[in-house]
Each structure stands twice: as structure tokens, then as C-alpha cells.
Enzyme design. Structure first.
Site, mmCIF file in Angstrom:
data_model
loop_
_atom_site.group_PDB
_atom_site.id
_atom_site.type_symbol
_atom_site.label_atom_id
_atom_site.label_comp_id
_atom_site.label_asym_id
_atom_site.label_seq_id
_atom_site.Cartn_x
_atom_site.Cartn_y
_atom_site.Cartn_z
ATOM 1 N N ASP A 153 0.830 -1.204 0.000
ATOM 2 C CA ASP A 153 0.000 0.000 0.000
ATOM 3 C C ASP A 153 0.863 1.251 0.000
ATOM 4 O OD1 ASP A 153 -2.097 1.741 0.052
ATOM 5 O OD2 ASP A 153 -2.629 1.388 2.147
ATOM 6 N N ASP A 174 -1.460 4.754 -6.127
ATOM 7 C CA ASP A 174 -1.860 4.052 -4.905
ATOM 8 C C ASP A 174 -2.051 2.565 -5.190
ATOM 9 O OD1 ASP A 174 -2.769 3.243 -2.465
ATOM 10 O OD2 ASP A 174 -4.651 4.363 -2.512
#
Length: 336
Positions: free
Chosen positions: A15, A216
Site C-alpha cells: 500500500d 496508490d
């Protein structure tokens, strides 16, 4: 990677949109404190290298949300989709494949975890904050390549390596309001080789710290401001009139019935980077199969907040390289 001593194998989601690295831990907080995962849930009592962090420690001060329980630092992380994790901050030994064990890394030991984590033990935080793994390792760079969603191969994560020589380079942009996010300089988009009539300001951070576009790996589908998305969708529809339409399937509003098609050509969607470099997305990164009946949808959606996000479905098969020393990000296709 493996956690603790002796080492317990664990699967993590990469992440780049958050900082705290965490995994589910025993004991779980009640019946719903832990979701189902593939491997056994980590038991800190079985690890000789597990050490809780005190409330007044430097690591605890680095957290965005921290509490205290009998002088143990309590962390809480909430994600954009409503998922969350709450637990104890600790230091632990982490062991990546093909590398030495790394002691005293700050991680979250999550006792109450809910959301769309789907089988993974937890998350590796690769954001821009001081407690992220890349910051703790004092890495000068890192890169990852997420293999195609249906590939039997492994994705890879590398630290302190040079980007592929054919990488398309763009500046990493810092936003003090949201220091965890990895913003990238994008000046436009194109469909079928034709630039969309969008101002480059739609991808820039405004004076209040809102807007901009981030890379992301923890978000699945790319999100664009509604006006940008509508222009993209209309351009794509205009070049796919030969494909049979299908009813929309939430959250996607542009779908096709490809059940009778053996070979489909779709217009190339691209992000335009500084220097007129064009990051062209493979077709498989643009249409997502949503059922077993052959329905495919345009894999972009309108953002629900003033921020554009390049999600991991659009990143598959592309090595994304972060040069943290020089604040640059590189994209290289077919480098997994």
C-alpha cells in the site's frame, strides 16, 4: 515476508497510500475482531523478537492516531473505503525473501481489523510518512511490479535498485497536507492517441492541498474527478461503437457484452507525463471482467473526493519505481 523469531510466513498487501505496516494478531477483539486470512493469525507470544512500544516512544509520536493502554502504544488506521485496523504498536524482526532479517521494525499488531483485506495477513505501508517501511529502512528507492490479476507468477518488491532504463519518468510531488500520499506529475490523458480536452490543472494540487493525482497500490480501480471521467468515458464510447453494450454493473457505468468475441480491439488510454511522455495502458488494464458471462466494463470510476488515484488494476504489468532521493517516479511496462 516472514515475521518474528521463529519466522512466521505472512502475506501482505502493498500500500503506497498509507504508512503503518500491520498484521492481524492474537488475541482477536471478540467474534468479529479478525477477518479470515490464508495463513494462521500471528501470535506475538510465540515470537522472541516481539516488543511492544511505549506511549512516550518516538515511534508512537509518529502515528497520526495514537492512544495508550497500560503504557503500550495503541495505533488506529482508517482507510478511504471504510476499512480499519486497531491494535498495539510494536517492534519486530521482518524477513523478506532473498534478503537478511531486519530487526526492530515498527509494525502494528492488529487485534480489531475490519474491511476489504481479502485473505491477506495485513498491509505493508509504503507511503511517504516517517513510519512507513521505506522510511524505516532509509531506502533511497523502491519499486514493485504487480503481475496481471490472472497470472500464476509472483509480484515483486525491491529496495535500493535502479529503475529499468526504459522507464518513463515524472516528478514525485510533495503535499504537506497529506504527506503519506505519493503524488505524481500528470499533465493530461489521451484516448486512442488523441489528448482529451482537459486542463492540466485538474491533476494539480490546489492552494488548500486538495486535488492532485496519486499512485496508490492499495486502491484497485483508478478514480478521476467526475468531469474528467465523463470526458474520458465519452471519448472511449465514441471509439467502441462496434462493441455490443451491456447493462452497467456498479460501480461501473460503461460495460460491454464480449461473450461472443474472440478478439477485441479497444482504444489505448494513456496518462500524459511531462516532456510529452505517454504512459500507455495495456488493454487488459482498461477493461475489467465483472462476471463469468463475458461482461467487461471500463475500469475507471468517478472519484468521491477531490483527488485522482491511479489504482493497482491500471498498474498491473508495469514496474513502478520510486527514486526517493531525487523525488522521481518511473513507469516501465512488461518489467515484472
Amino acid at each position: 515476508m516472514r515475521v518474528g523469531q521463529p519466522q512466521q510466513p505472512s502475506f501482505f498487501v502493498l500500500d503506497t497510500g498509507s504508512d503503518v505496516t500491520w498484521l492481524q494478531c492474537l488475541p482477536c477483539a471478540g467474534k468479529n475482531g479478525c477477518y479470515e486470512q490464508i495463513t494462521p493469525i500471528f501470535d506475538p507470544e510465540l515470537s522472541s523478537s516481539y516488543n511492544p512500544v511505549s506511549c512516550d516512544s518516538e515511534q508512537c509520536q509518529l502515528l497520526d492516531e495514537a492512544g495508550c493502554n497500560v503504557n503500550s502504544c495503541i495505533y488506529k488506521v482508517e482507510y478511504g473505503d471504510g476499512s480499519f485496523t486497531i491494535g498495539e504498536l510494536a517492534t519486530e524482526t521482518l524477513t523478506f525473501v532473498h534478503s537478511n532479517s531486519i530487526p526492530n521494525i515498527s509494525i502494528g499488531c492488529g487485534h480489531d481489523n475490519e474491511g476489504l483485506f481479502v485473505g491477506a495477513d495485513g498491509l505493508i505501508g509504503l507511503g511517504g510518512g516517517a513510519i512507513s517501511i521505506s522510511s524505516q529502512l532509509k531506502a533511497s528507492s523502491f519499486s514493485y511490479c504487480l503481475v496481471d490479476i490472472d497470472s500464476p507468477s509472483f509480484s515483486t518488491l525491491d529496495f535500493n535498485t535502479d529503475p529499468p532504463s526504459d522507464s518513463l519518468i515524472s516528478p514525485l510531488v510533495k503535499n504537506d497536507r497529506f504527506p503519506s500520499f505519493r503524488y505524481v506529475k500528470v499533465i493530461g490523458m489521451s484516448v486512442g492517441g488523441k489528448p482529451l480536452p482537459i486542463s492540466s490543472s485538474r491533476f494539480e494540487i490546489d492552494e488548500s492541498g486538495l486535488g492532485g493525482i496519486i499512485v496508490d497500490s492499495g486502491t484497485t480501480i483508478t478514480q478521476l474527478p467526475s468531469d474528467v471521467y465523463e470526458v474520458l468515458r465519452e471519448a472511449f464510447l465514441g471509439l467502441t461503437t462496434n462493441l455490443p453494450p451491456a447493462p452497467e454493473i456498479s460501480p461501473f457505468d460503461t460495460c460491454y457484452d464480449l461473450s461472443s468475441q474472440s478478439n477485441v480491439e479497444v482504444p489505448t488510454i494513456a496518462f500524459i507525463l511531462p516532456g510529452e511522455n505517454s504512459l500507455q495502458l495495456p488493454a487488459k488494464n482498461c477493461l475489467i471482467q465483472v462476471d463469468s458471462a463475458g461482461t467487461f466494463c471500463l475500469a475507471f470510476v468517478s472519484a468521491t473526493f477531490p483527488l485522482s488515484i491511479i489504482g493497482n488494476f491500471q498498474q498491473q504489468g508495469i514496474r513502478v519505481s520510486y527514486d526517493l532521493t531525487n523525488s522521481l517516479v518511473g513507469f516501465s511496462t512488461n518489467k515484472c
